[in-house]
Structure formats: C-alpha cells, structure tokens
Enzyme design. Structure first.
Site, PDB file in Angstrom:
ATOM      1  CB  CYS A   1      -0.736   0.012   1.195  1.00 38.06           C
ATOM      2  SG  CYS A   1      -1.628   1.679   1.481  1.00 38.06           S
ATOM      3  N   GLY A   2       0.645   2.164  -0.980  1.00 37.88           N
ATOM      4  CA  GLY A   2       1.323   3.355  -1.093  1.00 37.88           C
ATOM      5  C   GLY A   2       1.252   4.227   0.217  1.00 37.88           C
ATOM      6  CG  HIS A   3      -2.363   6.201   0.652  1.00 37.65           C
ATOM      7  ND1 HIS A   3      -1.967   7.443   0.217  1.00 37.65           N
ATOM      8  CD2 HIS A   3      -3.622   5.860  -0.014  1.00 37.65           C
ATOM      9  CE1 HIS A   3      -2.948   7.799  -0.869  1.00 37.65           C
ATOM     10  NE2 HIS A   3      -3.724   6.934  -0.964  1.00 37.65           N
ATOM     11  CB  CYS A   4       0.827   1.385   4.124  1.00 40.94           C
ATOM     12  SG  CYS A   4      -0.880   0.597   4.330  1.00 40.94           S
TER      13      CYS A   4
END
Length: 494
Positions: free
Chosen positions: A55-58
């Site tokens: 996950c990029g946001h993670c």
C-alpha cells in the site's frame, strides 16, 4: 547439583521472558495474532496501524509513524504504537473489520476506537496526547509554554486569569473536540508578558505564514472554532492525502481550487498572486492548490472537466453544501487582481454555477439508444409527447459496463415505438441544474404529459427495464435492489 538446578531455572525464566517480549521495528511494536492480546492488555494506551506492505499510503505513513513513536518515547510517555501486517494476520483484520489500508485504531484498556487524526508525526502525537490527557495543558512557566509551542507546527494557547468566563469555557470545549492541535491554557503573568498576550485572549502559534494569529472575534465557541480551524492551515493548502480531511472536513465550505503543474514556470507566479489575497478571505474561502501532475488527482481533474495539458493552470470555486456547486471564472487571467475579483463576485452572489457539458454528437439520435448532453437533455427527456428512459452513467463504472448490452437490447425493443425514447447521458461530463445523481448507473423515467419522474430501483434486466417503461414507471420504481457491491458504484467525492 543445586547450583546447576538454580542456573537452569534462571535460564528457563529468562527464556520465558524473552519469549513474551514483543519485537519492535523503529520503536513500533510488531503485532501478530499471538501477541496482540498481550500488547493491548499490558499497555493502557496503544495505537495500532493495520497495513498492507504494497500500500502506497502505508509506505508514506511508515516514517511518520516511527517518528511519532520516537517522540512519545523521548517524552517518557506510556503510550505505545503498534502495527499489524493485515495481509498476513487476516484473522486480526477480520476481527477488527479492516476494510482499507492503512486503518488505525486506538486501544484504551483493550477497548478500540477509530483514529481520526492526521498522518504526520506531530498530528499523531497531538491526537494521542489529547485522548490520554487534559484537553488543554496547564502551563505554569515560560519554559513550559515554549516547550509546547516548539512541539508542533500549530499550537493554541488560551490566556485566562479567570477560567470561568464564557470564552474560557468555550476554549476548553473546543480543545476537547479538535484532536489534531495541541492546546495550552495559562493565567501566569510571566507567560502573558513573554508573548505580549492580554487576559481573556487566544493566540494560535504556527511555524508557517505570519507565525501567529490573535483571536479578536466574538466570545462564542462557534466563532472561535472557525478561527482556529482556518488559521491552523496555511494560506495556500496543498491538496494531498494528509490534508484532504482537514480541507473538506473543516468549518469553511467555500474553496478556491488552483489547478497547477508544480514543476512548471507558472507555479510560482500563480501561487504568489493567490497568497497575496488569501489572507483577506481567510475565514470565508479556503485557498487550495492541486498538482495536476499527480496521478491520484486525475479523477478530480475529470470531475471538473479539465484536460491537464490544455487547461492547466486554471481555477475553480466550489461551495460544499448538500451538493457541490461549482464556479468558473470568465477569464484565464490568474493575476492577484483577477483572482480577488472572482472570489469577491462569488461571495457577493454574482456568479452563475458552472455546469459541464459535452458537445452534441452529430449522430446522437442515429441508434436505438439516444445520446444526451446538457444542451439537448431538456428538449428530449422532458418532451411531453413521449416516455423517456434515461441512464445516467460513468464511463469508468463497472456496473454501467455490465448494463450496456442489456440497455442496448431495451433500445432495440422500443426503437419502433414513437411514444418511447431510450437514452443515456455521461453524468461525469454533463451536469444539469435540475437533476444530480449520487451513484452510477442511475436510471430515470420521464413520463409524457406532466413529465413525472420515476427512479428505477428494480433488477437491471431486460425484463425489469421494459416492464418499468411499459408500466409508466409503476413497475420497478419501488422495488429495492440489494447487492453486495452496492457501494462499488457510488459517485466519488472530491
């Protein structure tokens, strides 16, 4: 013999202790199904991130999360941060109903609540301190005040010798509900003198723009809250994942959106012009920059009917009420004078809403399913001599794509019926003053005569749709369709 036995017992106890120890990465507890209950039981306060490695946001959150853990440790706080790889610990993810990444939950004595703060280290720490301590920290010395002000990008301090006044009580009430900003309260003469404050005054300290803002409005909680939320953001707010909640969840519902390419030469010129007038409208209009080069922002561009290369830089104004009203300037001039006039005309109610519309195709009526755009919608759909079935669709909507062959079949079925028109309109590219949709596909029947309007809620089948038309909107209008994918076709919000 006894010495050997004692050594073995000591070694055994040591190994048990080591086995019970929860591993950490960058100061963050690494939690699994085996140690999760132990972590929430042993720690009165623990914030847990459920994440996915891909996950990029993670990935963006990870360094800020670790930084927050370090800050808490340096402060000697008992609050802990933990993380769960939800792709590996699926039982935990299911138990806590994790539906997206990252999801953060705060556990107080093993009882979880949703995390509602920001995703920068300072925001995380501030939110946690608010949840575990007083709404506003009591400041007794100048050093304590300096420490608080230095701890975050934005800090609010109330200077009250008498904390029983209406403003002081309102200040503490607001401090309790704004989780992402640290609050302090003091009546100490030395602190008042240090910051040039007066009794019964509120000052917002910030590490950007003018450095601080002094509240001089009415002594009402609503006005004070609006002052804090508007001044806690920069004069120009960069739209991104971290700021989206603050932008759209704040008290200010009027937003000037500046669509720019951050790496182009126009960026500095336009932002300087906007910043020069933003303070004048601070508590009425929020100025927001949106980088048109960011892939995640393309849906927003489409929502406003913008094509990146041809139309950027440009500006739009929006008003967030039950629906979103949009306004477009009459000129491409983005000077300070032009932007100021645009905003003032908006506030004075002089502007008409900007409605998107495609050009009418020459062959719009050549097929059994007619093509509608904003300019021909009323002429066709509201024709009093015909029953007109209209599908409001989005080109990217999976449900719309599944419906297409069925809808074409419906068009074929009625093509020789002079009393019936089957039509469709791309609702992402065409807007109507009198009709707005919130999900795709939306199907409406406009009946002949008085032009009554019926929403279709039946099964999306050939039989269901044809009965709906033939019954004049009676068969299918009140039948509620249930679907496990119901939320998948909801219209995306900005």
């Amino acid at each position: 013999m006894f010495k050997l036995l004692g050594f073995c017992l000591l070694l055994s106890a040591f190994n048990v202790a080591r086995a019970d120890e929860i591993p950490t990465e960058d100061g963050v507890l690494v939690l699994t199904k085996e140690n999760f209950q132990q972590a929430t039981a042993d720690n009165e306060f623990i914030l847990v991130e459920f994440y996915a490695p891909w996950c990029g946001h993670c990935k963006a959150l990870a360094p800020e999360y670790a930084k927050a853990a370090k800050q808490l440790e340096e402060q000697g706080s008992a609050i802990k941060l933990g993380k769960v790889d939800a792709t590996q610990q699926q039982d935990l993810a299911e138990e806590y109903q994790i539906r997206g990444y990252p999801t953060l939950k705060f556990f107080r004595n093993s009882n979880p609540i949703e995390y509602s703060g920001g995703r920068q280290a300072d925001d995380i720490v501030s939110w946690l301190l608010k949840k575990t301590g007083p709404a506003a920290k009591t400041l007794n010395t100048v050093d304590e005040a300096k420490e608080l002000i230095d701890s975050s990008n934005v800090v609010v301090i109330g200077f009250f010798k008498d904390q029983d006044t209406a403003l002081a009580k309102g200040f503490l009430d607001i401090a309790a509900v704004i989780d992402d900003i640290p609050f302090g309260i003091t009546g100490d003469d030395a602190i008042l003198s240090e910051y040039g404050a007066s009794d019964q005054q509120v000052i917002l300290f910030k590490k950007f723009d003018e450095g601080k803002a002094v509240y001089d409005g009415d002594q009402t909680p609503a006005d004070l809250k609006k002052f804090i939320q508007s001044n806690a953001l920069p004069l120009l707010v960069d739209f991104n994942h971290d700021t989206a909640q603050k932008i759209f969840g704040g008290e200010i519902k009027n937003h000037l959106l500046l669509f720019l390419n951050n790496n182009d030469e126009h960026y500095k010129k336009v932002t300087e012009a906007a910043r020069s007038i933003a303070k004048e409208f601070r508590e009425q209009v929020l100025f927001v920059t949106i980088d048109a080069e960011v892939e995640d922002h393309q849906r927003i561009m489409e929502f406003f009917g913008l094509k990146k290369k041809e139309e950027v830089p440009t500006v739009r104004l929006i008003r967030l009420e039950e629906e979103m009203d949009k306004y477009k300037p009459e000129t491409d001039d983005l000077s300070a004078e032009s932007l100021k006039q645009f905003v003032q005309d908006f506030l004075d109610g002089k502007l008409k809403q900007h409605l998107l519309s495609q050009e009418l195709p020459e062959d719009w009526d050549s097929k059994p399913v007619k093509v509608l755009v904003s300019t021909n919608f009323d002429e066709v759909a509201l024709d009093p001599t015909k029953d007109v079935l209209v599908e409001f669709y989005a080109p990217w909507c999976g449900h719309c794509k599944q419906l297409e062959p069925i809808y074409v079949k419906v068009g074929e079925h009625f093509k020789d019926n002079s009393d019936v028109v089957i039509a469709k309109i791309d609702a992402t590219a065409n807007e109507l003053q009198h009709t707005r949709v919130t999900s795709y596909p939306t199907i409406k029947l406009y009946t002949k005569g008085e032009n009554q309007q019926f929403d279709y809620n039946g099964p999306r089948t050939f039989e269901g749709l044809t009965k709906f038309v033939e019954s004049g909107g009676m068969d299918g209008a009140d039948v509620q369709e249930t679907s496990e994918e119901e939320d998948d076709h909801k219209k995306d919000e900005l």
